[in-house]
Design a protein around this motif. Structure first.
Motif, short mmCIF file in Angstrom:
data_model
loop_
_atom_site.label_atom_id
_atom_site.label_comp_id
_atom_site.label_asym_id
_atom_site.label_seq_id
_atom_site.Cartn_x
_atom_site.Cartn_y
_atom_site.Cartn_z
N ALA A 91 40.45 39.48 36.54
CA ALA A 91 40.57 40.94 36.47
C ALA A 91 41.19 41.48 37.76
CB ALA A 91 39.20 41.57 36.22
N GLY A 92 40.82 40.90 38.90
CA GLY A 92 41.41 41.33 40.16
C GLY A 92 42.91 41.10 40.20
N VAL A 125 39.15 40.71 29.93
CA VAL A 125 39.58 40.93 31.32
C VAL A 125 40.20 42.31 31.47
CG1 VAL A 125 41.18 40.16 33.11
CG2 VAL A 125 39.86 38.48 31.82
N LEU A 126 41.02 42.72 30.52
CA LEU A 126 41.63 44.05 30.60
C LEU A 126 40.57 45.15 30.51
CD1 LEU A 126 44.85 43.59 28.45
CD2 LEU A 126 44.71 43.87 30.93
N GLU A 127 39.54 44.95 29.70
CA GLU A 127 38.45 45.92 29.63
C GLU A 127 37.76 46.04 30.98
OE1 GLU A 127 37.58 48.03 27.36
OE2 GLU A 127 39.08 47.38 25.89
N GLU A 128 37.58 44.92 31.66
CA GLU A 128 36.96 44.97 32.99
C GLU A 128 37.85 45.72 33.98
OE1 GLU A 128 35.33 41.93 36.48
OE2 GLU A 128 35.28 41.28 34.37
N VAL A 129 39.15 45.52 33.89
CA VAL A 129 40.08 46.24 34.76
C VAL A 129 39.94 47.74 34.54
CG1 VAL A 129 42.50 46.67 35.30
CG2 VAL A 129 41.72 44.33 34.88
N ALA A 134 40.40 51.62 38.96
CA ALA A 134 41.43 51.74 40.00
C ALA A 134 42.81 51.95 39.42
CB ALA A 134 41.41 50.48 40.87
N VAL A 135 43.03 51.51 38.18
CA VAL A 135 44.32 51.66 37.53
C VAL A 135 44.07 52.00 36.06
CG1 VAL A 135 44.49 49.19 37.00
CG2 VAL A 135 46.57 50.58 37.11
N SER A 136 44.92 52.85 35.51
CA SER A 136 44.74 53.25 34.11
C SER A 136 45.96 52.84 33.30
CB SER A 136 44.52 54.76 34.00
OG SER A 136 45.62 55.47 34.52
N PHE A 137 45.73 52.56 32.03
CA PHE A 137 46.81 52.18 31.13
C PHE A 137 46.31 52.23 29.70
CE2 PHE A 137 44.60 48.41 32.68
CZ PHE A 137 44.22 47.77 31.51
N GLU A 138 47.25 52.37 28.77
CA GLU A 138 46.95 52.20 27.36
C GLU A 138 47.30 50.77 26.98
OE1 GLU A 138 49.42 55.02 25.40
OE2 GLU A 138 48.11 56.73 25.85
#
Length: 265
Positions: A91-92, A125-129, A134-138
């Motif tokens: 995720a990092g 992993v994307l759900e954890e991000v 710290a960062v947003s996205f669809e």
């Protein structure tokens, strides 16, 4: 807002991409590729081959990052925490890639072997991000042809029999016993060849096995488990020695005896 595609790319054959997957590829600016080291450099090359087969040169860019190592020695109660630590490390990396390599109005993609919904960590992993904030996205998900579908297609058989269930599990779970009430079992992520435990039980079981499915290195074997297990073990050892890694999947099909009736059902 940034857009992320999670694209199932099948078991390795560029021809197995769906039209939806190709459309998603063509709408992507940046492809993120995790490098698993020199031994598994084939996996990076296969991804690049898929891009080259479906996209014009110069229409996209790729960004590589080193995949974190997972503690594969962890077992028992330590297995889940080890996987959790590995996912957090991933995720990092994903967070950094999206934040630093993807413009606010661009789209990126992760190319997932098989189907993203089946024994793959990318969605989690994307759900954890996103939860970190710290960062947003669809993001969206494009299904792919899994190694399970490829396996049974190559062996010209089905996953299940009439009115009978099928279960997909792992070698770790199969080691605990054949699933109750199920006679057709697909096994993935089996580094220890758990099928060998059932080869000498006297049960009437067939195996349909495949390694490197959908790639030029594909290997297939099938037949009664008692006869075929030694051959699979030999093929597997030779392939691992030659390539340094192996990805394989198999279907075990048990033929229970009906009460008072000899032979297969």
């Amino acid at each position: 807002m940034r857009k992320i595609h999670v694209i199932g790319i099948g078991a390795g054959d560029p021809d197995q991409l769906t039209l939806q997957a190709v459309k998603a590829l063509r709408s992507t600016d940046v492809f993120f590729i995790l490098d698993k080291g020199e031994v598994k450099a084939d996996l990076v090359r296969l991804r690049r081959d898929i891009l080259a087969a479906h996209l014009p040169a110069g229409s996209y860019r790729t960004v590589e990052a080193r995949d974190p190592e997972r503690d594969r020695a962890a077992g028992g109660a330590g297995y889940s925490p080890a996987v959790g630590d590995w996912r957090s490390a991933r995720a990092g990396i994903y967070e950094r890639l999206i934040a630093e390599e993807l413009g606010e109005d661009e789209s990126g993609a992760f190319l997932v072997w098989g189907d993203p919904s089946l024994y793959d960590s990318t969605l989690g992993v994307l759900e954890e991000v996103l939860e970190r904030g710290a960062v947003s996205f669809e993001h969206d998900v494009v299904p792919g042809i899994s190694s399970v579908s490829s396996l049974v297609a190559r062996h010209r058989t089905g996953l299940n029999r009439v009115a009978r269930p099928v279960q997909i599990t792992t070698g770790r779970r199969l080691a605990e016993g054949f699933p109750a009430g199920v006679d057709d079992v697909v096994v993935m992520l089996d580094a220890h060849q758990t099928f060998q435990r059932y080869a000498g039980t006297g049960e009437d079981i067939d195996i349909y096995w495949g390694a490197y499915l959908g790639t030029p290195d594909e290997i297939l074997a099938s037949g009664p488990l008692t006869e075929t297990a030694p051959r699979i073990t030999r093929l597997r050892e030779e392939a691992r020695r030659r390539k340094g890694w192996i990805m394989d999947t198999y279907l075990l099909r048990r033929h229970p005896r009906e009460e008072g009736t000899p032979g297969r059902d």
